[in-house]
Design an enzyme around this catalytic site. Sequence first.
Site, PDB file in Angstrom:
ATOM      1  CE1 TYR A 163      -4.036   2.078   0.574  1.00 35.14           C
ATOM      2  CE2 TYR A 163      -2.633   3.257   2.128  1.00 35.14           C
ATOM      3  CZ  TYR A 163      -3.798   3.174   1.378  1.00 35.14           C
ATOM      4  OH  TYR A 163      -4.707   4.194   1.415  1.00 35.14           O
ATOM      5  CE  LYS A 167      -3.615   4.847  -1.884  1.00 37.45           C
ATOM      6  NZ  LYS A 167      -4.647   5.341  -2.822  1.00 37.45           N
TER       7      LYS A 167
END
Length: 257
Positions: A163, A167
């Site tokens: 994740y 990002k």
Amino acid sequence: MTIANYIFDKNFNLTNKVAVITGGASGIGKAIADLYVAKHAKVVILDMKENITEIAHEIHPTDAIGIHCDITNTESISNALKKVISIFSKIDILVNSAGVALLDDAENLSENNWDKTIEVNLTASFKMSQAVGNIMIEQNNGGNIINLASQAALIALDNHVAYSASKAAIVSMTKSLAYEWAQFNIRVNAISPTVVLTELGKKAWAGEVGEQAKQEIPLKRFGYPEEVAAIAVFLACDATGLITGENIVMDGGNTIK
């Protein structure tokens, strides 16, 4: 040009703007759709939910429409955007809100979950940006792209390796697109929230784990979808037309420590 003759709306309205929002059927995406409509935009929500039409009608019976779209599939994106143009004749704003959070420790994270995270959070956001960016360039009237990143792009969080990587890449992509497309007056910015209390966020951060996490945040609380939506309005309106390539962090001070 002076501020007197520059398009400046102190009410931060989005009148006559057409906005496409991925993941707009729930969570942060839906909060942005709700506020955009309140600010007088026409909104198109792209989502995989089967009841996408009904959800859009609940947002607004005439100013919001829903289109079933798989943002990881180039053909699905193309078909959805052709439908948007056939209805509204233009696209002014793209919000890349759709994403996944498949969390695990680095030594056990599956290859499938890594690939899925990068595919949905990063690659699909680029595909959407590229497709809509080309439409905006052809329209020759500027445009606005807003990417949802995360505080995880800036700091290390346990079990967030895929994740966080996705990002952090979103923030880098945002800067690159902003630099390349400034010549076309297309602004590209990102928003990096802390934990946001969507329905999924409430479940994931309930109880002691959430209370402990909040103690690490200087303002001692998580965010609400409506607060992210407010930043998305700020970035999309004409009054902030000099902002591009930025990543606005809204994390209660979590990354300033």
